[in-house]
Motif scaffolding. Structure first.
Motif, mmCIF file in Angstrom:
data_model
loop_
_atom_site.group_PDB
_atom_site.id
_atom_site.type_symbol
_atom_site.label_atom_id
_atom_site.label_comp_id
_atom_site.label_asym_id
_atom_site.label_seq_id
_atom_site.Cartn_x
_atom_site.Cartn_y
_atom_site.Cartn_z
ATOM 1 N N LEU A 1 0.808 -1.214 0.000
ATOM 2 C CA LEU A 1 0.000 0.000 0.000
ATOM 3 C C LEU A 1 0.843 1.267 0.000
ATOM 4 N N LEU A 2 2.188 1.126 -0.021
ATOM 5 C CA LEU A 2 3.027 2.315 -0.056
ATOM 6 C C LEU A 2 2.797 3.170 -1.304
ATOM 7 N N PRO A 3 2.645 2.559 -2.492
ATOM 8 C CA PRO A 3 2.390 3.403 -3.672
ATOM 9 C C PRO A 3 1.116 4.232 -3.543
ATOM 10 N N VAL A 4 0.072 3.655 -2.948
ATOM 11 C CA VAL A 4 -1.174 4.402 -2.740
ATOM 12 C C VAL A 4 -0.940 5.539 -1.757
ATOM 13 N N HIS A 5 -0.264 5.238 -0.659
ATOM 14 C CA HIS A 5 0.014 6.250 0.362
ATOM 15 C C HIS A 5 0.913 7.358 -0.190
ATOM 16 N N ASN A 6 1.977 6.965 -0.868
ATOM 17 C CA ASN A 6 2.952 7.945 -1.352
ATOM 18 C C ASN A 6 2.439 8.791 -2.502
ATOM 19 N N GLY B 1 -9.308 0.167 1.029
ATOM 20 C CA GLY B 1 -10.117 -0.314 -0.090
ATOM 21 C C GLY B 1 -9.280 -0.966 -1.170
ATOM 22 N N VAL B 2 -8.141 -0.346 -1.488
ATOM 23 C CA VAL B 2 -7.234 -0.910 -2.495
ATOM 24 C C VAL B 2 -6.644 -2.227 -1.997
ATOM 25 N N TRP C 1 -14.922 -0.807 3.139
ATOM 26 C CA TRP C 1 -15.632 -1.888 2.449
ATOM 27 C C TRP C 1 -16.466 -1.331 1.301
ATOM 28 N N GLN C 2 -17.108 -0.200 1.518
ATOM 29 C CA GLN C 2 -17.892 0.436 0.447
ATOM 30 C C GLN C 2 -16.987 0.879 -0.697
ATOM 31 N N TYR C 3 -15.796 1.382 -0.338
ATOM 32 C CA TYR C 3 -14.863 1.814 -1.391
ATOM 33 C C TYR C 3 -14.347 0.610 -2.176
ATOM 34 N N PHE C 4 -14.109 -0.492 -1.482
ATOM 35 C CA PHE C 4 -13.709 -1.741 -2.142
ATOM 36 C C PHE C 4 -14.775 -2.173 -3.149
ATOM 37 N N GLY D 1 -6.828 5.216 -14.899
ATOM 38 C CA GLY D 1 -6.576 6.500 -14.239
ATOM 39 C C GLY D 1 -7.655 6.874 -13.241
ATOM 40 N N TRP D 2 -8.670 6.040 -13.114
ATOM 41 C CA TRP D 2 -9.783 6.324 -12.192
ATOM 42 C C TRP D 2 -9.274 6.460 -10.758
ATOM 43 N N LEU D 3 -8.445 5.530 -10.330
ATOM 44 C CA LEU D 3 -7.940 5.561 -8.959
ATOM 45 C C LEU D 3 -6.990 6.734 -8.752
ATOM 46 N N THR D 4 -6.123 6.971 -9.724
ATOM 47 C CA THR D 4 -5.172 8.080 -9.619
ATOM 48 C C THR D 4 -5.896 9.411 -9.477
ATOM 49 N N ASP D 5 -6.928 9.619 -10.266
ATOM 50 C CA ASP D 5 -7.690 10.868 -10.202
ATOM 51 C C ASP D 5 -8.384 11.022 -8.855
ATOM 52 N N ASP D 6 -8.916 9.910 -8.335
ATOM 53 C CA ASP D 6 -9.624 9.961 -7.057
ATOM 54 C C ASP D 6 -8.666 10.299 -5.922
ATOM 55 N N ILE D 7 -7.478 9.730 -5.976
ATOM 56 C CA ILE D 7 -6.470 10.018 -4.953
ATOM 57 C C ILE D 7 -5.996 11.460 -5.060
ATOM 58 N N GLN D 8 -5.834 11.965 -6.295
ATOM 59 C CA GLN D 8 -5.330 13.315 -6.498
ATOM 60 C C GLN D 8 -6.245 14.368 -5.875
#
Length: 563
Positions: free
Chosen positions: A182-187, A197-198, A352-355, A371-378
Motif C-alpha cells: 500500500l506504499l504506492p497508494v500512500h505515497n 479499499g485498495v 468496504w464500500q470503497y472496495f 486512471g480512475w484511482l489516480t484521479d480519485d487520490i489526487q
C-alpha cells in the motif's frame, strides 16, 4: 487528605449534555460544531467519546476484538531497521552488530549491487536461521537469494520472514513472497480509505479460491504510517477486521497475515529535519498500538542521505518504546477505547464500500490503468496541500515556526529508494521556496505603526509568515508618520515591506506613502479597500488562512538573482 479518605472520595456523575453546555460556554458564542473535526476521508471526529456512543457498536465490538486478536496472534513486534553496507562483508558485520543492539530482523535493502562469495553466503545462512529476514530486492540485485542453497535441510523451516521482489522468488516455505503493498497508494497521496479499499481489491485479484490457505500463506502486507496518531492506529486494526470479513466471503477462516509498517515520508521535511524524529516517534507508536508485526523507522535525515548516527537513533526509537511503554506485552493495547473502537468501525464500513466501488469499476488493475484511482487520490492530495498551504495543518519547522537562517541540505534520496524519491510530500513546496530564497537578493522590512505592545502580535505573525520562505525582515522602530515610513524604506533600500498597526492608523498613513517598495498590510482587509490603496503602493494583505506558498512565491519574485 489521607490515603484512606482519598479512596473514599467519589466524583459526581456528569452527563454528555452537561459537558456540552460547559464546552459551549467556553467557546464564547462560537458554534459547538467547531469542536468537531472532519478528516480528509470525510469522517467526523467527535470532541468527546462516551460509553453510550460505544454501546451503539455493541454488536460489532466482539467481532472487531476477535478479528484483531486472531490476526495479531501474539504480542510485540519485530524491529526491522535497514542495514546500509558497501559490500557483503560490510553487510554481515553490520547485521551482526545491529541484532546485538536491538534489531530483530536481517534487513537487506539492495542499496548497492553486491556479488556474494560462497563463504559469505554460508555465514549469512547461519544468521538467517536465527533471525527473520526482510529482503527488498531489485531486478539486477538478486544474488543474495543463493543464500538458501547454503541452509541445511534440517534448518530450512527456521528461515522465516518476507521478500520484496517484483520478480517471482523461490524461497523456503516459511518465507512469504507475495506482498500487498500500500506504499504506492500512500505515497501518491491516498487516504486511509484509499489504502484499505485498495488492499481488499488487490487481495481479490491475488486470492485463489481453489488454494485459499496456500495463497494466504504466501501473503504479507506493507503500510506506511503517518502522524495522524489515532487514525493510523484505527487503520491497522481496521485492516485485520476487513481481512476477516473478506475471508468470510470466501467461506474461509481468516489466517493471519503479517503487517509490515514503516514511517511515512509524506510528512518528512528537509527543513528542520530533527522534527522528523518527533514525526517518526509519533508514527511508530501508532504502528505498535495498531498491531504491526514488524516496523521500520526511516531516519530523520532520510531525505538527504542518513549517516550511522541517524540510523542508530531511528532504531532506538523502537527500543525506547519497547522498554518504556511495555506495549510489547499486550495483544491489542487500544482495545476498548471509545474513540479508537468507533473510528475503527467507521473505517471498516467506509473502506468496504470503497472496495465495492473499485470492484464495480472493474477491480484494482482496471482502475489503475484507466486512471480512475489516480484521479480519485489526487483530489484528496490537493485537499491536503491546501490545508498545509493555509496552515490549517501544521508542519513544524516547515510551514510554521520556521528558522530562516537554517542551512539547507539539497541532497537527493539514493536511487535504491526510488519509491520514496517519487513520493508526494507536503513539505516539498516549502523546500523549494527556501532554496529559492537562498538564491535571491531581497530586502524586506516589517514596519511598526505604533508602540511595540500594540503591534507585537501582528509583527510576530508576519515575521513567522516570512520565515517560512527563508525571509528574515528588518524590524523597524515605531514609525509615527507616512514621511518616516518613506524615509525608512528609502534609507534601507527596501524591496518589500509589511505595515503592522491598527486599521485606523493604516488608513491614515497609506494615502501619503511614496515608495518604490511593494507594500503589504498585516490583517484581513476588504478587496475594495486594497484596490483603492493600490495607487499608493499597497500590494496585498497578509492574514491567517492566506495561502502561504503562493504569497511567498510572489514576494521572492520581487528580488534579484544572487550571484
Amino acid at each position: 487528605m489521607t490515603i484512606e479518605s482519598m479512596k473514599k472520595t467519589k466524583f459526581s456523575q456528569r452527563t454528555y449534555a452537561e459537558w456540552q453546555l460547559a464546552a459551549e460556554e467556553g467557546l464564547k458564542g462560537k458554534p459547538f460544531e467547531e469542536l468537531k473535526t472532519l478528516t480528509t476521508e470525510g469522517i467526523i471526529l467527535e470532541p468527546l467519546y462516551t460509553k453510550n456512543m460505544l454501546d451503539r457498536l455493541s454488536a460489532a465490538l466482539p467481532v472487531q476484538a476477535e478479528a484483531v486478536r486472531n490476526g495479531k496472534q501474539k504480542p510485540g513486534w519485530l524491529v526491522a531497521q535497514e542495514i546500509a553496507a558497501d559490500s557483503p562483508a560490510d553487510f554481515l558485520a553490520k547485521a551482526k552488530d545491529d541484532v546485538a543492539r536491538g534489531n530483530d530482523m536481517i534487513v537487506y535493502a539492495s542499496f548497492k549491487k553486491m556479488d556474494w562469495q560462497d563463504h559469505e553466503l554460508k555465514e549469512l545462512a547461519s544468521l538467517i536461521t536465527e533471525h527473520p529476514i526482510y529482503f527488498k530486492l531489485t531486478q539486477e540485485n538478486r544474488d543474495i537469494l543463493r543464500v538458501f542453497e547454503w541452509v541445511e535441510s534440517a534448518r530450512m523451516e527456521n528461515v522465516r520472514g518476507v521478500i520484496f521482489s517484483e520478480e517471482p522468488v523461490d524461497a523456503p516455505v516459511n518465507v512469504r513472497t507475495e506482498r500487498i503493498d500500500l506504499l504506492p497508494v500512500h505515497n501518491s497521496g491516498g487516504t486511509i480509505i484509499h489504502e484499505l479499499g485498495v488492499a481488499l481489491s488487490m487481495l481479490a485479484e491475488k486470492m485463489d479460491a481453489e488454494d485459499f490457505a496456500g495463497t494466504a500463506g504466501r501473503l504479507w502486507v506493507r503500510f506506511a504510517v503517518d502522524t495522524h496518531f489515532f487514525q493510523e492506529i484505527a487503520k491497522l486494526r481496521a485492516f485485520r477486521i476487513l481481512w476477516s470479513a473478506f475471508c468470510s466471503a470466501y467461506g474461509q477462516e481468516a489466517p493471519a497475515i503479517p503487517i509490515f509498517t514503516e514511517t511515512s515520508v509524506r510528512s518528512y521535511s528537509k527543513l528542520d529535519p530533527y522534527v522528523n524524529l518527533l514525526r517518526a516517534g509519533n508514527a511508530t507508536f501508532s504502528a505498535v498500538l495498531g498491531g504491526t508485526d514488524a516496523h521500520t523507522v526511516l531516519p530523520h535525515d532520510f531525505l538527504t542521505n542518513p549517516d550511522p548516527i541517524s540510523r542508530r537513533i531511528a532504531r532506538n526509537i523502537q527500543l525506547v518504546i519497547k522498554e518504556e511503554t511495555h506495549v510489547s506485552h499486550t495483544l491489542d493495547a487500544s482495545a476498548g477505547s471509545y474513540f479508537i473502537e468507533t473510528l475503527t468501525k467507521e473505517y471498516v464500513d467506509a473502506a468496504w464500500q470503497y472496495f465495492l466501488e473499485i470492484e464495480g469499476a472493474g477491480g484494482y488493475s482496471v482502475v489503475m490503468k484507466s486512471g480512475w484511482l489516480t484521479d480519485d487520490i489526487q483530489v484528496k492530495w490537493l485537499q491536503r496541500e491546501k490545508e498545509v498551504s493555509t496552515r490549517k495543518a501544521s508542519l513544524i519547522g516547515t510551514n510554521i515556526y520556521a528558522n530562516p537562517l537554517e542551512p539547507i541540505k539539497d541532497q537527493e534520496i539514493e536511487y535504491s529508494h526510488l519509491e520514496y524519491a517519487t513520493a508526494k510530500r507536503l513539505a516539498a513546496p516549502f523546500e523549494k521556496l527556501r532554496a529559492k530564497s537562498k538564491e535571491t537578493l531581497l530586502k524586506t522590512a516589517v514596519l511598526h505603526l505604533g508602540p511595540l505592545k500594540d503591534v507585537k502580535r501582528q509583527s510576530d505573525f508576519v515575521t513567522g509568515f516570512l520565515a517560512v520562505g527563508g525571509i528574515e525582515p528588518l524590524i523597524s522602530p515605531e514609525l509615527q508618520s507616512a514621511d518616516s515610513i518613506n524615509r525608512f524604506l528609502a534609507e534601507h533600500d527596501i524591496d518589500y515591506a509589511v505595515l503592522c498597526g491598527p486599521k485606523e492608523k493604516v488608513a491614515e498613513m497609506v494615502p501619503a506613502l511614496s515608495t518604490r517598495a511593494a507594500v503589504d498590510i498585516a490583517g484581513k482587509y476588504p478587496a475594495e479597500q486594497l484596490d483603492a490603496w493600490k495607487p499608493y503602493g499597497v500590494w496585498d494583505s497578509i492574514y491567517s488562512g492566506k495561502p502561504i506558498t503562493d504569497k511567498l512565491e510572489q514576494i521572492l519574485n520581487l528580488g534579484k538573482k544572487a550571484f
